[in-house]
Design a protein around this motif. Sequence first.
Motif, mmCIF file in Angstrom:
data_model
loop_
_atom_site.group_PDB
_atom_site.id
_atom_site.type_symbol
_atom_site.label_atom_id
_atom_site.label_comp_id
_atom_site.label_asym_id
_atom_site.label_seq_id
_atom_site.Cartn_x
_atom_site.Cartn_y
_atom_site.Cartn_z
ATOM 1 N N SER A 95 0.821 -1.216 0.000
ATOM 2 C CA SER A 95 0.000 0.000 0.000
ATOM 3 C C SER A 95 0.853 1.263 0.000
ATOM 4 C CB SER A 95 -0.939 -0.004 1.200
ATOM 5 O OG SER A 95 -1.782 -1.133 1.141
ATOM 6 N N ARG A 107 -4.504 2.780 2.264
ATOM 7 C CA ARG A 107 -4.366 2.730 3.713
ATOM 8 C C ARG A 107 -3.056 2.025 4.072
ATOM 9 N NH1 ARG A 107 -8.843 -0.122 7.150
ATOM 10 N NH2 ARG A 107 -7.765 -0.094 9.146
ATOM 11 N N SER A 114 -4.306 -4.541 6.714
ATOM 12 C CA SER A 114 -4.982 -3.239 6.701
ATOM 13 C C SER A 114 -5.674 -3.008 5.358
ATOM 14 C CB SER A 114 -4.021 -2.111 7.051
ATOM 15 O OG SER A 114 -2.796 -2.286 6.420
ATOM 16 N N THR A 115 -5.227 -3.692 4.317
ATOM 17 C CA THR A 115 -5.924 -3.593 3.031
ATOM 18 C C THR A 115 -6.885 -4.766 2.913
ATOM 19 O OG1 THR A 115 -3.945 -2.623 2.070
ATOM 20 C CG2 THR A 115 -5.599 -3.439 0.525
ATOM 21 N N ASP A 134 -3.406 -2.303 -5.756
ATOM 22 C CA ASP A 134 -3.075 -2.708 -4.379
ATOM 23 C C ASP A 134 -4.062 -3.809 -3.991
ATOM 24 O OD1 ASP A 134 -2.019 -2.808 -1.840
ATOM 25 O OD2 ASP A 134 -3.044 -1.008 -1.122
HETATM 26 MG MG LIG Z 1 -2.016 -2.849 2.305
#
Ligand SMILES: [Mg+2]
Length: 387
Positions: A95, A107, A114-115, A134
């Motif tokens: 990311s 993010r 977190s993605t 991403d």
């Molecule tokens: Mg990520």
Amino acid sequence: MVTNLPAEAKAKWLKVLEARTIEEKIKALEDFLSAVPKHKGTENLREWATKRLAELREELEERKKKSVRRGLSFLVEKEGAAQVVLVGLPNSGKSLLIQRLTGARTRVSDVPFSTTFPQVGMLKYEDIYFQLVDTPPILPGRGPFNNRVMGLCRNADLIMIILDATRDVVKDYLDIRGELESAGILLSKAKGRVEIERYKTGKVGIKVTMMGELVDATIEDVKRLLASYNIHNAHVRIIGRVTLDDVEHAIFGNVQYKPSIVVVNKIDVGDVRAVEYLRKNTDVEGSILGVSALTGQGLEKLGELIFKELEIIRVYTKSPNSGVSDKPLILRKGATVLDVAKRIHKDFVENFHYARVWGPSSKYPGERVGLDHVLMDKDIVEIHLKE
Ligand SMILES: [Mg+2]
Ligand SMILES: Nc1nc2c(ncn2[C@@H]2O[C@H](COP(=O)(O)OP(=O)(O)OP(=O)(O)O)[C@@H](O)[C@H]2O)c(=O)[nH]1
């Protein structure tokens, strides 16, 4: 071993190919699987179809959830000259890389996973753009997003594997490659391979081009096999040493090659020798690039590497009475004037008279050439039609 599928299963495969919506695809694939007999010869095919089915079911689930109402989805429509999908373990820096390269507001966080949805950014390279995607992280053999990320990779023009230099890059690379392979995505070109291009309209019949040899079959066998799948209009290319089995794999399209780049990220904190270590202990064929998404080191080289690995060229068209187009056509390396003509309009093939070429492939500026002239990156082509 050729799968020896019963006619019923072969007919059902055709339905899979024809299915348009996810629901249709799931239904067709289920029908197909239930018609495939269970024996050693069909083992790979069944495993592949089962995985594909899982992928589609997850995608459908995802769509039904409310997240989709907010416009988030796993489907990423292609934009720009090529789609590049980043794949890596949690926290490898995918990311942050996309944020730095494209300005997309992805993010970034220390917290793994977190993605959770794909996000895109456009990377400028000279006068073209690559779409970078991403993705959520994969965990080889067990991640909750593995199937859907493999789905994204299957659709990509190029796969960018992101490794973390603070970890064991050899192990991580092999794990990620293994995950891709089990989804039927190969990172190196097989020595022998088959390409089948199916014609929807126009041409009739099976054309076989031999750029290698058929080890255990004749061209007639190939035609018969295709006919048994109800494929009657197609161009088959045999490259290298190929078996009838390989031809059948190509019909299913369950094994495919994808160009790739390996990016070793976090070289600002990781082992400086990580790139060398990876090169020595694996058989990575393509480029390996050490970068730091944090400091920006090495990032400037990425655009060119992507361009090189994609094996594409840019060709600018020009009409006899006007200037050169500023948006290039993106073609495969080895493309000819015929490919350019086809891209413009089918009339340009039918009414082709001659072309003039300026640039790297021409012997002199404005050289007069025919349809089979092989073009190079940055050529300018002007097509003249019959009166
Ligand atoms: Mg990520
Ligand atoms: N030192 C250093 N830290 C980095 C680098 N790239 C990313 N990070 C940090 O590593 C952490 C994870 O970065 P992300 O970009 O969120 O990683 P990711 O691969 O997207 O993670 P997932 O979404 O979980 O798959 C963040 O704290 C980043 O700031 C780098 O090149 N150097």
